[in-house]
Write a protein that holds these residues in place. Sequence first.
Motif, mmCIF file in Angstrom:
data_model
loop_
_atom_site.group_PDB
_atom_site.id
_atom_site.type_symbol
_atom_site.label_atom_id
_atom_site.label_comp_id
_atom_site.label_asym_id
_atom_site.label_seq_id
_atom_site.Cartn_x
_atom_site.Cartn_y
_atom_site.Cartn_z
ATOM 1 N N ILE A 325 0.886 -1.170 0.000
ATOM 2 C CA ILE A 325 0.000 0.000 0.000
ATOM 3 C C ILE A 325 0.921 1.217 0.000
ATOM 4 N N CYS A 326 0.785 2.074 -1.003
ATOM 5 C CA CYS A 326 1.671 3.233 -1.118
ATOM 6 C C CYS A 326 0.869 4.469 -1.494
ATOM 7 N N VAL A 327 1.355 5.629 -1.031
ATOM 8 C CA VAL A 327 0.686 6.891 -1.325
ATOM 9 C C VAL A 327 1.695 7.872 -1.908
ATOM 10 N N LEU A 328 1.258 8.571 -2.941
ATOM 11 C CA LEU A 328 2.083 9.598 -3.563
ATOM 12 C C LEU A 328 1.674 10.961 -3.042
ATOM 13 N N ALA A 329 2.673 11.778 -2.700
ATOM 14 C CA ALA A 329 2.406 13.136 -2.225
ATOM 15 C C ALA A 329 1.683 13.933 -3.307
ATOM 16 N N GLU A 330 1.047 15.006 -2.909
ATOM 17 C CA GLU A 330 0.248 15.820 -3.824
ATOM 18 C C GLU A 330 1.053 16.267 -5.038
ATOM 19 N N ASP A 331 2.316 16.644 -4.822
ATOM 20 C CA ASP A 331 3.146 17.103 -5.942
ATOM 21 C C ASP A 331 3.918 15.958 -6.600
ATOM 22 N N GLU A 332 3.687 14.749 -6.135
ATOM 23 C CA GLU A 332 4.290 13.530 -6.691
ATOM 24 C C GLU A 332 5.816 13.550 -6.666
ATOM 25 N N GLU A 334 7.245 12.702 -3.598
ATOM 26 C CA GLU A 334 7.539 11.784 -2.489
ATOM 27 C C GLU A 334 6.573 10.611 -2.543
ATOM 28 N N VAL A 335 7.030 9.490 -2.011
ATOM 29 C CA VAL A 335 6.179 8.313 -1.900
ATOM 30 C C VAL A 335 6.347 7.732 -0.503
ATOM 31 N N HIS A 336 5.264 7.226 0.034
ATOM 32 C CA HIS A 336 5.290 6.623 1.371
ATOM 33 C C HIS A 336 4.674 5.229 1.281
ATOM 34 N N GLN A 337 5.372 4.260 1.832
ATOM 35 C CA GLN A 337 4.835 2.896 1.924
ATOM 36 C C GLN A 337 4.106 2.783 3.245
ATOM 37 N N LEU A 338 2.876 2.293 3.235
ATOM 38 C CA LEU A 338 2.003 2.354 4.405
ATOM 39 C C LEU A 338 1.848 1.025 5.129
ATOM 40 N N ASN A 339 2.531 -0.022 4.667
ATOM 41 C CA ASN A 339 2.430 -1.315 5.354
ATOM 42 C C ASN A 339 3.738 -2.075 5.239
ATOM 43 N N LEU A 340 3.936 -3.008 6.140
ATOM 44 C CA LEU A 340 5.104 -3.888 6.083
ATOM 45 C C LEU A 340 4.789 -5.077 5.192
ATOM 46 N N LEU A 341 5.798 -5.510 4.443
ATOM 47 C CA LEU A 341 5.630 -6.671 3.574
ATOM 48 C C LEU A 341 6.383 -7.866 4.146
ATOM 49 N N ASP A 342 5.850 -9.036 3.921
ATOM 50 C CA ASP A 342 6.526 -10.260 4.369
ATOM 51 C C ASP A 342 7.556 -10.694 3.332
ATOM 52 N N ILE A 343 8.441 -9.780 2.993
ATOM 53 C CA ILE A 343 9.546 -10.047 2.069
ATOM 54 C C ILE A 343 10.727 -9.244 2.571
ATOM 55 N N GLY A 344 11.849 -9.329 1.865
ATOM 56 C CA GLY A 344 13.005 -8.522 2.248
ATOM 57 C C GLY A 344 13.505 -8.918 3.612
ATOM 58 N N GLU A 345 13.461 -7.983 4.538
ATOM 59 C CA GLU A 345 13.936 -8.246 5.901
ATOM 60 C C GLU A 345 13.145 -9.373 6.544
ATOM 61 N N TYR A 346 11.870 -9.463 6.152
ATOM 62 C CA TYR A 346 11.000 -10.502 6.710
ATOM 63 C C TYR A 346 10.759 -11.551 5.628
ATOM 64 N N SER A 347 11.808 -12.260 5.253
ATOM 65 C CA SER A 347 11.733 -13.133 4.076
ATOM 66 C C SER A 347 11.666 -14.605 4.450
ATOM 67 N N ASN A 399 12.441 -0.513 -4.450
ATOM 68 C CA ASN A 399 11.942 0.371 -5.513
ATOM 69 C C ASN A 399 10.629 1.035 -5.156
ATOM 70 N N LEU A 400 9.898 0.457 -4.200
ATOM 71 C CA LEU A 400 8.650 1.078 -3.761
ATOM 72 C C LEU A 400 8.899 2.424 -3.085
ATOM 73 N N LEU A 401 10.108 2.641 -2.630
ATOM 74 C CA LEU A 401 10.448 3.897 -1.945
ATOM 75 C C LEU A 401 11.201 4.866 -2.845
ATOM 76 N N LYS A 402 11.390 4.478 -4.113
ATOM 77 C CA LYS A 402 12.096 5.346 -5.061
ATOM 78 C C LYS A 402 11.083 6.095 -5.918
ATOM 79 N N ILE A 403 11.090 7.412 -5.794
ATOM 80 C CA ILE A 403 10.101 8.202 -6.537
ATOM 81 C C ILE A 403 10.299 8.049 -8.038
ATOM 82 N N GLU A 404 11.545 7.786 -8.473
ATOM 83 C CA GLU A 404 11.790 7.592 -9.903
ATOM 84 C C GLU A 404 11.041 6.372 -10.428
ATOM 85 N N ALA A 405 10.982 5.329 -9.598
ATOM 86 C CA ALA A 405 10.245 4.127 -9.998
ATOM 87 C C ALA A 405 8.755 4.431 -10.143
ATOM 88 N N TRP A 406 8.248 5.290 -9.291
ATOM 89 C CA TRP A 406 6.834 5.654 -9.358
ATOM 90 C C TRP A 406 6.556 6.552 -10.559
#
Length: 456
Positions: A325-332, A334-347, A399-406
Motif C-alpha cells: 500500500i503506497c501513497v504519492l504526495a500531492e506534488d508527486e 515523495e512516496v510513502h509505503q504504508l504497510n510492512l511486507l513479508d519479504i526482504g527483511e521478513y523473508s 523500488n517502492l520507496l524510489k520516486i523515480e520508480a513511481w
Amino acid sequence: MEQLIRSVLSQEAANDVPKVFNKVLAQLINSEKIRTLSNQLNEMVKEAYTMNYEIETFQEAHLPISNANAKKDYSFTFNLQDFPRIRLIRISDLELFGLSFNPETNTISGKPLVAATTKLELFFYCESDPAKTERKKLIPFIINADPKDLWQNIPFPKDSLYYKPDEAALADTFLDKKIVVASKRGRSHAHQGTSRDDDFQLSHLPDAWDIIALADGAGSAQYARKGAEEATHFIASILNDEPFLLNLSEEVINFYTQADSFPHKKIIIKELYAKVLALKDHLSAVAEKEQITLKDLHTTLIFALAKRFPFGYVLLTFGVGDCPICVLAEDETEVHQLNLLDIGEYSGGTRFITMPEIFSNTAEIPFAQRFAIHRFDSFSKLFLMTDGIYDPKFGVENNLLKIEAWHTFLKDLAGENDDACRVDFQDDTQIAQQLLSWLDFWSKGNSDDRTLAIIY
C-alpha cells in the motif's frame, strides 16, 4: 575490330588476292566510320555486361531484413547503397500480413496481424536495362508471434465450486476522491482454465469512512479463490459497524489532538485487531462448514480504512503477505509505503491471514506492527496492489520507496508502454475498462493474477 573486319573480308574474298585484301583492310581500319562503330560496339558490350552483372549480383546478394513482431508497429527500409541502379517496384502479398511497401523510400511498414515464416517476392528492374524488364528476388521474412498468443485463455467453468469471474473492475467514489479497481486472472491460470485467486472489496461505511481491501489467494491452496473472497468481503462487512466507527473517529481525533497520543493509538490498534481476529475465526468457520482445511483458504490481505477529518486524510492500514500500500504526495515528489511486507527483511516465506502464528506479537513481524496509522494533508494517489503488479513493475521492495520508480509507473499508466494502453484519470468515463485492459500487459516470467486499486 580488326579481327572482325578480317573475318568479313575472308568471307567476301573468293579469290585470295593478298594485295586487294590488305588494301581494303587498311582502308577500313583507318575509317572514321569504322572507329565510331567500334566505339559504339564497345559501349554496348560494356553496358550489357554491367547491366547483367548488377542484376545477377543483386539476385545473389544476401539482403538482410529485420524480423517483425505480431501486433507491433513495424518499419524497415532496404539499404540499396551497393546497388545504385536497382529499383524496387513492389513486394507481393504484404497486405496479407497487414504490411505495405513504399517504393519511393524502399520501406516496408505497418502492424502485422499474425505470426508467419515466409519468403517475400521483391519485384525490381535495373535502370540500365532499356526494356526495364521486371525481375523477382526471394528473401526470407519472419513475423514473431505475440507472446500473449502463445498462452491459451480457457474460461473458468461456471459450474465450478466457488466460481468467480475471470476479471472484475469498478469505478466509484472514495471519500471526496475517486477510485478505480481492476482484477484480472493471470495467464498461468488462464492457460490451465483455473480460477482467478485475487479478490477485492470496496465499501462505503457509516460516519464517512470508506474501506478498500485486496487479497491474493495462495497459488498452492486448493480454494484460495474462496479464501480471498471471504477475507475481503468479511473485513469490509465487519467494519460496517456504526458504533465502532463513531468510537474510532473519536479515538483518531484524540490521537492527533491530545498531548499524550499513545493510549489512543493503542486503542485504535486494539479495536482493529479485534476485527481482524474475528476474520480469522470466520475463515476457520468457513473451512469447517465447507469441510476443507484452513490451508485450502490461504490468502494474503491488505486494506485501507480511510476518512477525511478537518486535520487531513487519515488512513488506517493493515497488511499480511507481499502486497504493498503506497501513497504519492500531492506534488508527486515523495512516496510513502504504508504497510510492512513479508519479504526482504521478513523473508522467511509468504505469510497468510489464515496462519494462526501471525497473530502473535512474538512473530517475525509482531502482529500489532501490521497495523499503521497515517495522516496526510493531501495526496495525489493512493495505490493498493497484489504482487502480480508489484513484481513486474517494481521488482524489489526498495523500488517502492524510489520516486523515480513511481514516475516510471505513472508514465506506464499514462500509455508509455508496448501496448500504448492508457488509464485516463482526467476523462475517466471509461477508466475501469481502461485499467482492466492495462492489466493485460506482457512481462516475461510474470503470469500471476493482477489486482490494482487507485484512489485519485
